[in-house]
Design an enzyme around this catalytic site. Structure first.
Site, PDB file in Angstrom:
ATOM      1  N   GLY A 109     -76.971 -48.012  -2.066  1.00 31.35           N
ATOM      2  CA  GLY A 109     -75.881 -48.966  -2.253  1.00 31.35           C
ATOM      3  C   GLY A 109     -76.049 -49.721  -3.565  1.00 31.35           C
ATOM      4  O   GLY A 109     -75.680 -49.247  -4.640  1.00 31.35           O
ATOM      5  N   GLY A 110     -76.659 -50.902  -3.486  1.00 27.71           N
ATOM      6  CA  GLY A 110     -76.767 -51.810  -4.634  1.00 27.71           C
ATOM      7  C   GLY A 110     -77.230 -51.148  -5.923  1.00 27.71           C
ATOM      8  O   GLY A 110     -76.638 -51.351  -6.992  1.00 27.71           O
ATOM      9  N   HIS A 168     -71.181 -45.036   8.534  1.00 29.16           N
ATOM     10  CA  HIS A 168     -72.059 -46.014   7.886  1.00 29.16           C
ATOM     11  C   HIS A 168     -72.222 -47.212   8.821  1.00 29.16           C
ATOM     12  O   HIS A 168     -71.289 -47.576   9.543  1.00 29.16           O
ATOM     13  CB  HIS A 168     -71.452 -46.446   6.543  1.00 29.16           C
ATOM     14  CG  HIS A 168     -72.397 -47.295   5.757  1.00 29.16           C
ATOM     15  ND1 HIS A 168     -72.531 -48.647   5.989  1.00 29.16           N
ATOM     16  CD2 HIS A 168     -73.286 -46.985   4.784  1.00 29.16           C
ATOM     17  CE1 HIS A 168     -73.463 -49.131   5.179  1.00 29.16           C
ATOM     18  NE2 HIS A 168     -73.933 -48.140   4.432  1.00 29.16           N
ATOM     19  N   ASN A 177     -73.361 -45.097  -2.813  1.00 27.66           N
ATOM     20  CA  ASN A 177     -72.289 -45.641  -1.976  1.00 27.66           C
ATOM     21  C   ASN A 177     -71.872 -46.957  -2.618  1.00 27.66           C
ATOM     22  O   ASN A 177     -72.584 -47.956  -2.511  1.00 27.66           O
ATOM     23  CB  ASN A 177     -72.823 -45.857  -0.546  1.00 27.66           C
ATOM     24  CG  ASN A 177     -71.830 -46.593   0.333  1.00 27.66           C
ATOM     25  OD1 ASN A 177     -70.661 -46.755  -0.026  1.00 27.66           O
ATOM     26  ND2 ASN A 177     -72.292 -47.048   1.497  1.00 27.66           N
ATOM     27  N   TRP A 178     -70.743 -46.928  -3.298  1.00 31.41           N
ATOM     28  CA  TRP A 178     -70.330 -48.116  -4.058  1.00 31.41           C
ATOM     29  C   TRP A 178     -69.683 -49.183  -3.167  1.00 31.41           C
ATOM     30  O   TRP A 178     -69.358 -50.271  -3.643  1.00 31.41           O
ATOM     31  CB  TRP A 178     -69.370 -47.704  -5.196  1.00 31.41           C
ATOM     32  CG  TRP A 178     -70.068 -46.994  -6.317  1.00 31.41           C
ATOM     33  CD1 TRP A 178     -71.427 -46.839  -6.484  1.00 31.41           C
ATOM     34  CD2 TRP A 178     -69.465 -46.358  -7.455  1.00 31.41           C
ATOM     35  NE1 TRP A 178     -71.693 -46.145  -7.644  1.00 31.41           N
ATOM     36  CE2 TRP A 178     -70.507 -45.837  -8.261  1.00 31.41           C
ATOM     37  CE3 TRP A 178     -68.142 -46.173  -7.870  1.00 31.41           C
ATOM     38  CZ2 TRP A 178     -70.270 -45.152  -9.455  1.00 31.41           C
ATOM     39  CZ3 TRP A 178     -67.908 -45.496  -9.059  1.00 31.41           C
ATOM     40  CH2 TRP A 178     -68.956 -44.994  -9.843  1.00 31.41           C
ATOM     41  N   LYS A 179     -69.462 -48.873  -1.918  1.00 30.47           N
ATOM     42  CA  LYS A 179     -68.864 -49.835  -0.974  1.00 30.47           C
ATOM     43  C   LYS A 179     -67.598 -50.460  -1.584  1.00 30.47           C
ATOM     44  O   LYS A 179     -66.888 -49.781  -2.318  1.00 30.47           O
ATOM     45  CB  LYS A 179     -69.904 -50.887  -0.562  1.00 30.47           C
ATOM     46  CG  LYS A 179     -71.194 -50.227  -0.053  1.00 30.47           C
ATOM     47  CD  LYS A 179     -72.135 -51.178   0.610  1.00 30.47           C
ATOM     48  CE  LYS A 179     -73.390 -50.417   1.046  1.00 30.47           C
ATOM     49  NZ  LYS A 179     -74.337 -51.255   1.752  1.00 30.47           N
ATOM     50  N   SER A 184     -82.045 -50.263   0.666  1.00 27.36           N
ATOM     51  CA  SER A 184     -82.771 -50.894  -0.439  1.00 27.36           C
ATOM     52  C   SER A 184     -83.565 -49.906  -1.304  1.00 27.36           C
ATOM     53  O   SER A 184     -84.656 -50.233  -1.777  1.00 27.36           O
ATOM     54  CB  SER A 184     -83.669 -52.020   0.095  1.00 27.36           C
ATOM     55  OG  SER A 184     -82.869 -53.007   0.727  1.00 27.36           O
ATOM     56  N   GLU A 212     -80.439 -44.580   7.906  1.00 30.08           N
ATOM     57  CA  GLU A 212     -80.397 -45.900   7.272  1.00 30.08           C
ATOM     58  C   GLU A 212     -80.717 -46.969   8.309  1.00 30.08           C
ATOM     59  O   GLU A 212     -79.841 -47.373   9.086  1.00 30.08           O
ATOM     60  CB  GLU A 212     -79.003 -46.162   6.694  1.00 30.08           C
ATOM     61  CG  GLU A 212     -78.588 -45.173   5.633  1.00 30.08           C
ATOM     62  CD  GLU A 212     -77.522 -45.762   4.710  1.00 30.08           C
ATOM     63  OE1 GLU A 212     -77.785 -45.852   3.521  1.00 30.08           O
ATOM     64  OE2 GLU A 212     -76.458 -46.150   5.203  1.00 30.08           O
ATOM     65  N   GLY A 264     -79.256 -53.489   2.130  1.00 25.72           N
ATOM     66  CA  GLY A 264     -78.860 -54.654   1.334  1.00 25.72           C
ATOM     67  C   GLY A 264     -79.764 -55.858   1.529  1.00 25.72           C
ATOM     68  O   GLY A 264     -79.405 -56.971   1.163  1.00 25.72           O
ATOM     69  N   GLU A 291     -72.067 -50.245   8.374  1.00 20.15           N
ATOM     70  CA  GLU A 291     -71.041 -51.293   8.221  1.00 20.15           C
ATOM     71  C   GLU A 291     -69.772 -50.903   8.979  1.00 20.15           C
ATOM     72  O   GLU A 291     -69.088 -51.765   9.546  1.00 20.15           O
ATOM     73  CB  GLU A 291     -70.766 -51.542   6.727  1.00 20.15           C
ATOM     74  CG  GLU A 291     -71.922 -52.313   6.092  1.00 20.15           C
ATOM     75  CD  GLU A 291     -72.173 -52.018   4.626  1.00 20.15           C
ATOM     76  OE1 GLU A 291     -71.273 -51.502   3.945  1.00 20.15           O
ATOM     77  OE2 GLU A 291     -73.298 -52.312   4.166  1.00 20.15           O
TER      78      GLU A 291
END
Ligand code: PGA
Length: 251
Positions: A235-236, A97, A9-11, A214, A169, A175, A99
């Site tokens: 993500g990251g 998600h 997930n590159w956000k 994470s 999640e 994150g 967010e």
């Protein structure tokens, strides 16, 4: 045997140059047997990523959206049409998600409508669930997830549910560098599979349940070793070709 999925997930990250660098590395990677590699770039980059994926990756990387509208098309300025996503070659979309839930106040009922629209356009849906730290600490984890699934997924057409993937999640792990321990994650994944069956949703045994929060090359092994963890939403650590490759090779 359920297959494995590593979904990046590159956000709201990356410029085209970063994406090209990602593909320079990832195109040389041999993805593990029975492992599916997927990425969800920003909507604006979808055509670029699809083109690179087709040219350089020969079908080993599928591409999807991070969000879509609850209507297929129409007068919804600024929204992302699930029909258009499918039309340009996206195969899946992430819905709900944390967010989106926290920042844009998306509620389970709206997420259910979004999932329904995406599924009816032929997209697979990665439906995200998870509790906040406060909810975990007050013992509400299962209750929160049960409500997210009952309100967000149960009303959907049963036949379309074979195209749903769940991503667990925990919000406190996203994150933050704080991963749920493998056994904390496994407990919730097992709970989700049992709930699926209890609620009469089809094929609980085949349901793909991803863990997110994470995940990185250093901890993927112990997470994937759990019985009910079928992959990861990352993500990251999905932004760089090197890390994403390591995650997909390991599986
Ligand atoms: P993270 O994000 O891997 O950076 O924690 C996961 C996600 O938000 O899907």
């Amino acid at each position: 045997m359920r297959e494995k999925y590593i979904v990046g997930n590159w956000k709201m990250n990356h410029k085209q140059e970063d994406i090209s660098k990602f593909f320079e590395v990832f195109s040389k990677t041999t993805v593990g047997k029975n492992c599916h590699a997927w990425v969800a770039p920003q909507a604006i980059h979808l055509p670029f990523v699809l083109e690179l994926s087709n040219k350089k990756c020969n079908g080993k990387l599928l591409v999807g959206g991070q969000n879509c509208c609850y209507e297929k098309s129409g007068a919804y300025t600024g929204e992302i049409s699930p029909e258009a996503l499918k039309d340009i070659g996206a195969t899946f979309v992430i819905i709900g998600h944390s967010e989106r839930r926290a920042i844009y106040k998306e509620q389970n009922s709206e997420l259910c409508k979004k999932s329904s629209a995406a599924l009816s356009c032929g997209l697979q849906v990665i439906f995200c669930v998870g509790e906040t730290l406060e909810e975990r600490e007050s013992g509400k984890t299962e209750k929160v997830i049960e409500q997210q699934i009952i309100e967000g997924i149960k009303p959907l057409d049963k036949k379309s549910l074979q195209n749903i993937i769940i991503a667990y999640e925990p919000v406190w792990a996203i994150g933050t560098g704080k991963t749920a321990t493998p056994s904390q994650a496994e407990d919730v994944h097992k709970f989700i599979r049992t709930l699926w069956e209890k609620e009469g949703l089809p094929n609980a045994h085949d349901l793909i349940i991803l863990y997110g929060g994470s995940v990185k090359p250093a901890n993927i092994g112990e997470l994937m070793a759990q019985k009910n963890i079928d992959g990861a939403l990352v993500g990251g650590a999905s932004l760089k070709g090197e890390d994403f490759s390591a995650l997909t090779i390991a599986n």
